[in-house]
Design a protein around this motif. Structure first.
Motif, short mmCIF file in Angstrom:
data_model
loop_
_atom_site.label_atom_id
_atom_site.label_comp_id
_atom_site.label_asym_id
_atom_site.label_seq_id
_atom_site.Cartn_x
_atom_site.Cartn_y
_atom_site.Cartn_z
N MET A 38 44.32 42.02 51.02
CA MET A 38 43.53 41.65 52.20
C MET A 38 43.75 42.65 53.33
N HIS A 39 44.99 43.03 53.57
CA HIS A 39 45.29 43.94 54.68
C HIS A 39 44.87 45.38 54.39
N ASN A 40 44.89 45.79 53.13
CA ASN A 40 44.57 47.17 52.77
C ASN A 40 43.15 47.36 52.25
N GLN A 41 42.34 46.27 52.23
CA GLN A 41 40.95 46.33 51.76
C GLN A 41 40.85 46.90 50.34
N LYS A 42 41.75 46.49 49.47
CA LYS A 42 41.76 46.95 48.08
C LYS A 42 40.98 45.98 47.20
N TYR A 43 40.50 46.49 46.06
CA TYR A 43 39.87 45.64 45.07
C TYR A 43 40.93 45.01 44.20
N VAL A 44 40.68 43.76 43.82
CA VAL A 44 41.61 43.04 42.95
C VAL A 44 40.85 42.45 41.77
N LEU A 45 41.58 42.28 40.70
CA LEU A 45 41.08 41.55 39.54
C LEU A 45 41.90 40.27 39.48
N VAL A 46 41.25 39.13 39.70
CA VAL A 46 41.95 37.85 39.61
C VAL A 46 41.59 37.22 38.26
N THR A 47 42.60 36.76 37.56
CA THR A 47 42.41 36.09 36.28
C THR A 47 42.82 34.64 36.46
N PHE A 48 41.88 33.75 36.17
CA PHE A 48 42.11 32.33 36.33
C PHE A 48 42.79 31.76 35.09
N GLN A 49 43.36 30.59 35.21
CA GLN A 49 44.08 29.97 34.10
C GLN A 49 43.17 29.60 32.94
N ASP A 50 41.87 29.45 33.20
CA ASP A 50 40.94 29.13 32.11
C ASP A 50 40.42 30.36 31.38
N GLY A 51 40.93 31.56 31.75
CA GLY A 51 40.54 32.79 31.07
C GLY A 51 39.47 33.60 31.76
N GLN A 52 38.78 33.03 32.73
CA GLN A 52 37.76 33.77 33.46
C GLN A 52 38.41 34.74 34.42
N SER A 53 37.67 35.78 34.78
CA SER A 53 38.21 36.75 35.74
C SER A 53 37.09 37.18 36.69
N GLU A 54 37.51 37.71 37.82
CA GLU A 54 36.57 38.14 38.87
C GLU A 54 37.16 39.37 39.55
N ILE A 55 36.30 40.34 39.83
CA ILE A 55 36.69 41.54 40.56
C ILE A 55 36.08 41.45 41.95
N GLY A 56 36.88 41.73 42.97
CA GLY A 56 36.35 41.68 44.33
C GLY A 56 37.39 42.07 45.36
N GLN A 57 37.06 41.83 46.62
CA GLN A 57 37.96 42.11 47.74
C GLN A 57 38.33 40.81 48.43
N VAL A 58 39.57 40.72 48.86
CA VAL A 58 40.03 39.55 49.60
C VAL A 58 39.68 39.77 51.06
N ASN A 59 38.90 38.85 51.63
CA ASN A 59 38.43 38.99 53.01
C ASN A 59 39.27 38.23 54.01
N GLN A 60 39.70 37.04 53.64
CA GLN A 60 40.33 36.17 54.63
C GLN A 60 41.26 35.20 53.93
N GLN A 61 42.28 34.76 54.66
CA GLN A 61 43.18 33.72 54.16
C GLN A 61 42.86 32.43 54.89
N LEU A 62 42.49 31.40 54.14
CA LEU A 62 42.12 30.12 54.73
C LEU A 62 43.33 29.24 55.02
N SER A 63 44.28 29.24 54.10
CA SER A 63 45.51 28.46 54.27
C SER A 63 46.63 29.20 53.54
N ALA A 64 47.76 28.57 53.40
CA ALA A 64 48.88 29.23 52.73
C ALA A 64 48.59 29.54 51.27
N GLN A 65 47.68 28.79 50.65
CA GLN A 65 47.41 28.98 49.23
C GLN A 65 45.96 29.28 48.90
N LYS A 66 45.10 29.43 49.88
CA LYS A 66 43.67 29.66 49.61
C LYS A 66 43.19 30.93 50.31
#
Length: 91
Positions: A38-66
């Motif tokens: 989020m602070h460095n504007q880097k791309y991330v690959l997030v892999t969910f527990q169900d096997g799906q994945s998404e590539i993108g940038q983190v824009n904002q932190q909503l709470s401690a875990q979201k």
């Protein structure tokens, strides 16, 4: 669409899609990586527990875990809960 996502995936992460790693990360590691991305504007690959994945940038932190993840096409926003993630990889 599927082939272009595979090319982006390999370009950003140099990862063999046919041999998934399967190792998960601790929540503290995921939180650290998402915060750094989020602070460095880097791309991330997030892999969910169900096997799906998404590539993108983190824009904002909503709470401690979201976090808000903007997908690579810049049109979709996802609210990502770190408890639902298997792992996060940064480009």
């Amino acid at each position: 669409m599927k082939n272009s996502l595979k090319k982006i995936y390999h370009y950003l992460f140099d990862y063999d899609n046919n041999k998934p790693d399967g190792t998960n990360q601790y929540s503290s590691e995921i939180l650290t990586l998402l915060t750094m991305a989020m602070h460095n504007q880097k791309y991330v690959l997030v892999t969910f527990q169900d096997g799906q994945s998404e590539i993108g940038q983190v824009n904002q932190q909503l709470s401690a875990q979201k976090f808000i993840l903007r997908s690579t096409n810049q049109k979709l926003l996802h609210i990502v809960d770190i408890n639902c993630l298997l792992r996060v990889d940064m480009a």
